[in-house]
Design an enzyme around this catalytic site. Structure first.
Site, PDB file in Angstrom:
ATOM      1  N   SER A 143       0.795  -1.307  -0.141  1.00 52.72           N
ATOM      2  CA  SER A 143       0.031   0.034  -0.068  1.00 52.72           C
ATOM      3  C   SER A 143       0.940   1.417   0.095  1.00 52.72           C
ATOM      4  CB  SER A 143      -0.968  -0.017   1.295  1.00 52.72           C
ATOM      5  OG  SER A 143      -1.575   1.254   1.440  1.00 52.72           O
ATOM      6  N   TYR A 156      -2.649  -1.333  10.526  1.00 52.45           N
ATOM      7  CA  TYR A 156      -2.584  -1.633   9.077  1.00 52.45           C
ATOM      8  C   TYR A 156      -1.435  -1.009   8.338  1.00 52.45           C
ATOM      9  CZ  TYR A 156      -4.006  -1.287   4.009  1.00 52.45           C
ATOM     10  OH  TYR A 156      -3.984  -1.344   2.732  1.00 52.45           O
TER      11      TYR A 156
END
Length: 260
Positions: A143, A156
């Site tokens: 990400s 995360y």
């Protein structure tokens, strides 16, 4: 996508978003697919559609990667079917928005299990056979959050930083064996991710899942160890290196802080 024509790819998180887009992109190129995710009916529907449209072979194996035993069961399934996996795509993952102490403990632990442990486990299961054959590819979904700490999605962001560094290190390690490893780093993407994570308000300037999938597979085929999807995301991820890390984290905290 001709790299994987008539070969088999294993795709986790194949029931939605980037996973579906990856499956379609590979099917167009003639890649046979083992699709796994939690939602069996979605997998079966996708498998039927891709098989009928692109004349490829598909297999479906429902599994929840929050279960630590799931990777072994997926591996056993492909062995039992006699399928050689030439492309492993560790796509499954999820996030959770909110103050760390307010997020359910099991939710956080499952996030680390799915985003990190399952990635390591599946990669470790399939790499030895790729090494023996002197061919194979691994794509890992990271990400743009991999490049910095992000308050209020701290677990995360940390998990995705793990995925990025794991992929980059493994890419160099696997070069002598002719195996390519790449981390795909998307930013905001049109998918169910934001709804699942409780981050709907941050869904802006989102790229299509199709664009992200194509970018990742193209970078993997080109031998890149990582790729950031989208010019704006690329400039943002690398531009933050020019300022102190604490400043970047402060700015992110102001952006992501929940409204009381």
């Amino acid at each position: 996508m001709e790299n994987w024509r008539e070969k088999w790819a294993l795709l986790t998180g194949a029931s939605a978003g980037i996973g579906v887009a990856l499956a379609k992109e590979l099917a167009i190129g003639g890649t046979n697919l083992v699709l796994t995710a939690r939602r069996k009916h979605r997998l079966e529907e996708l498998a039927r559609t891709l098989s009928a449209t692109y004349k490829i072979s598909t297999e479906v194996f429902p599994a929840d990667l929050a279960d630590a035993n799931a990777p072994e069961r997926i591996f056993a399934f492909t062995k039992q079917k006699g399928i050689e996996i030439d492309l492993l795509i560790n796509n499954a993952g999820f996030g959770q928005y909110g103050e760390f102490h307010s997020v359910e403990k099991q939710r956080l632990l499952d996030m680390v299990q799915v985003n990190c442990s399952a990635v390591v486990h599946l990669t470790r299961l399939y790499l030895p056979e790729m090494i023996a054959r002197r061919r194979g590819d691994v794509l890992i979904l990271a990400s743009t959050a991999s490049f910095q700490a992000v308050p209020y999605i701290s677990t995360y962001a940390a998990a995705k930083a793990f995925d990025l560094l794991f992929a980059e290190g493994l890419a160099e390690e696997m070069k002598p064996y002719g195996i390519r490893v790449c981390a795909l780093c998307p930013g905001s993407t049109e998918s169910e991710f934001h709804a699942v994570a409780g981050q709907e308000k941050f869904k802006h300037n989102a790229e299509t899942a199709e664009k992200v999938a194509y970018t990742g597979l193209k970078a993997l085929a080109a031998g890149k160890s990582y790729v950031i999807s989208g010019l704006g995301n690329y400039l943002g991820a690398h531009g933050e290196r020019l300022v102190p890390r604490r400043f970047v984290t402060k700015v992110a905290a102001r952006m992501f802080k929940p409204r009381k």
